[in-house]
Design a protein around this motif. Structure first.
Motif, PDB file in Angstrom:
ATOM      1  N   TYR A 142       8.560  12.147   6.288  1.00  7.17           N
ATOM      2  CA  TYR A 142       8.219  10.731   6.126  1.00  7.17           C
ATOM      3  C   TYR A 142       6.840  10.438   6.718  1.00  7.17           C
ATOM      4  N   GLU A 143       6.596  10.944   7.928  1.00  2.99           N
ATOM      5  CA  GLU A 143       5.330  10.671   8.601  1.00  2.99           C
ATOM      6  C   GLU A 143       4.161  11.303   7.844  1.00  2.99           C
ATOM      7  N   HIS A 182      -0.274   8.623   1.953  1.00  2.37           N
ATOM      8  CA  HIS A 182      -0.152   7.437   1.099  1.00  2.37           C
ATOM      9  C   HIS A 182       0.202   6.208   1.942  1.00  2.37           C
ATOM     10  N   PRO A 183      -0.743   5.676   2.710  1.00  4.15           N
ATOM     11  CA  PRO A 183      -0.459   4.537   3.594  1.00  4.15           C
ATOM     12  C   PRO A 183      -0.092   3.253   2.850  1.00  4.15           C
ATOM     13  N   LYS A 187       4.360   1.584   2.581  1.00  2.68           N
ATOM     14  CA  LYS A 187       4.699   1.229   3.957  1.00  2.68           C
ATOM     15  C   LYS A 187       6.087   1.700   4.364  1.00  2.68           C
ATOM     16  N   TRP A 188       7.001   1.725   3.416  1.00  3.29           N
ATOM     17  CA  TRP A 188       8.378   2.111   3.731  1.00  3.29           C
ATOM     18  C   TRP A 188       8.450   3.498   4.360  1.00  3.29           C
ATOM     19  N   ALA A 189       7.547   4.392   3.995  1.00  3.94           N
ATOM     20  CA  ALA A 189       7.595   5.764   4.526  1.00  3.94           C
ATOM     21  C   ALA A 189       7.431   5.761   6.042  1.00  3.94           C
ATOM     22  N   PHE A 190       6.549   4.918   6.562  1.00  5.60           N
ATOM     23  CA  PHE A 190       6.366   4.857   8.016  1.00  5.60           C
ATOM     24  C   PHE A 190       7.556   4.171   8.682  1.00  5.60           C
ATOM     25  N   TYR A 234       3.364   9.290   4.729  1.00 10.04           N
ATOM     26  CA  TYR A 234       2.660   8.032   5.026  1.00 10.04           C
ATOM     27  C   TYR A 234       1.185   8.289   5.347  1.00 10.04           C
ATOM     28  N   GLN A 235       0.907   9.391   6.010  1.00 15.11           N
ATOM     29  CA  GLN A 235      -0.488   9.726   6.307  1.00 15.11           C
ATOM     30  C   GLN A 235      -1.294   9.902   5.019  1.00 15.11           C
ATOM     31  N   SER A 284      10.157  -4.001   9.772  1.00 14.30           N
ATOM     32  CA  SER A 284       8.907  -3.765   9.038  1.00 14.30           C
ATOM     33  C   SER A 284       7.841  -4.780   9.443  1.00 14.30           C
ATOM     34  N   GLN A 290       2.557  -4.218  -2.449  1.00 15.83           N
ATOM     35  CA  GLN A 290       3.079  -3.339  -1.401  1.00 15.83           C
ATOM     36  C   GLN A 290       4.292  -3.937  -0.683  1.00 15.83           C
TER      37      GLN A 290
END
Length: 320
Positions: free
Chosen positions: A32-33, A39-40, A43-46, A36-37, A214, A137
């Motif tokens: 997940y992290e 594809h920022p 947002k859900w990934a972070f 996100y790095q 979130s 987003q």
């Protein structure tokens, strides 16, 4: 290469990558992290990464210095499997979605028609296509929160074993009533932010919690602090991952996840598209209801002391 062969190759690759990454809480959090790095905008990934860290701490807390003194091994194992099963199911459903988005950006065309191959809800198939077209987003973030909580509702929350032996049990109800369950977002300064979990069995309550979390996670004043924590702190599943930054000196009393639990073999079973049998509520897209402070640093210390006092009282009563 014919388009069918090209798509089959992608499907096979996603299945392989998902199976490899969905090994345990540590591997899921890392993926997940990492996503996100790259594809920022997703947002859900972070959010998933930071909530997954909490799931790891909760698993390991079951074998810390205190909890085994009050909860029997059989009950602790059931609780572990609740966390693990929910963690696994969400990743099994969400990671192919993330990878298909990655491939869509790579080949510069939407590939979300392939989501059906991974038994992803029709709801999310539509939401990904909407995001590709309008780049909203916030809507995608809320849609993924809505989807993940509905994905676990039947196989975890309403599963007859978990429902009878965990969610209807006195320890779980006490935990719910006294807000002993919470999701924390740490910082390297020792500050803790987050929200407590209430009425966990209700899907709308969990969606509301996800939206509140979130909101906290992406506050302009705090977001970079959470990013810095995740980059600086290897996730081990031990609560000491964040306690090491506490202003109050603490010893490690929570073990590492991979030294505590074996790899669990899961089977997804028959997958029912929840969005075909459950109505999408308009209020699920409302802004989160913000209640109380989000700075839980002192609140958390107080709750930890309360838990320890209750355990000591329970032991004293047993001796009496």
């Amino acid at each position: 290469m014919p388009i069918e062969l090209f798509e089959n190759e992608i499907i096979d690759n996603i299945r392989r990558l998902t199976k490899k990454a969905n090994k345990d809480n540590i591997s899921r959090t890392e993926k997940y992290e990492r996503f996100y790095q790259e594809h920022p905008e997703i947002k859900w990934a972070f959010l998933a990464a930071m909530v997954s860290r909490n799931a790891g701490w909760n698993m390991c807390d079951l074998e810390n210095e205190w909890i085994p003194k009050i909860l029997p091994y059989s009950y602790r194992q059931l609780l572990f499997h609740v966390y693990e099963r929910a963690n696994w199911l969400i990743f099994q459903d969400a990671y192919p979605q993330l990878l298909l988005y990655h491939y869509s950006t790579k080949f510069q065309r939407p590939m979300f028609h392939l989501l059906a191959k991974f038994q992803v809800s029709l709801f999310m198939q539509n939401e990904w296509n909407y995001f590709w077209k309008y780049r909203d987003q916030e809507r995608l973030l809320y849609s993924l929160i809505i989807n993940e909580q509905n994905v676990i509702q039947d196989p975890v929350i309403l599963h007859h074993v978990f429902k009878d032996k965990v969610f209807r049990s006195l320890p779980f109800k006490l935990q719910d009533w006294f807000h002993f369950s919470y999701c924390l977002f740490p910082t390297v300064t020792g500050k803790l932010y987050g929200a407590s979990v209430y009425d966990f069995q209700d899907v709308t309550s969990r969606i509301e919690l996800g939206k509140r979390l979130s909101y906290i996670l992406f506050l302009d004043s705090l977001h970079e602090e959470f990013i810095y924590f995740s980059k600086m702190t290897t996730h081990t599943g031990s609560r000491y991952d964040y306690e090491q930054y506490s202003l109050v000196r603490k010893k490690r009393d929570t073990p590492y996840l991979r030294f505590t639990y074996p790899i669990v073999s899961h089977h997804r079973g028959i997958v029912t598209d929840w969005s075909k049998i459950r109505k999408i509520k308009d209020k699920w897209y409302d802004p989160p209801k913000l209640k109380g402070t989000i700075d839980l640093t002192k609140w958390h210390q107080k709750k930890e002391m309360q838990i320890q006092m209750l355990i000591l009282l329970h032991q004293w009563l047993d001796l009496k």
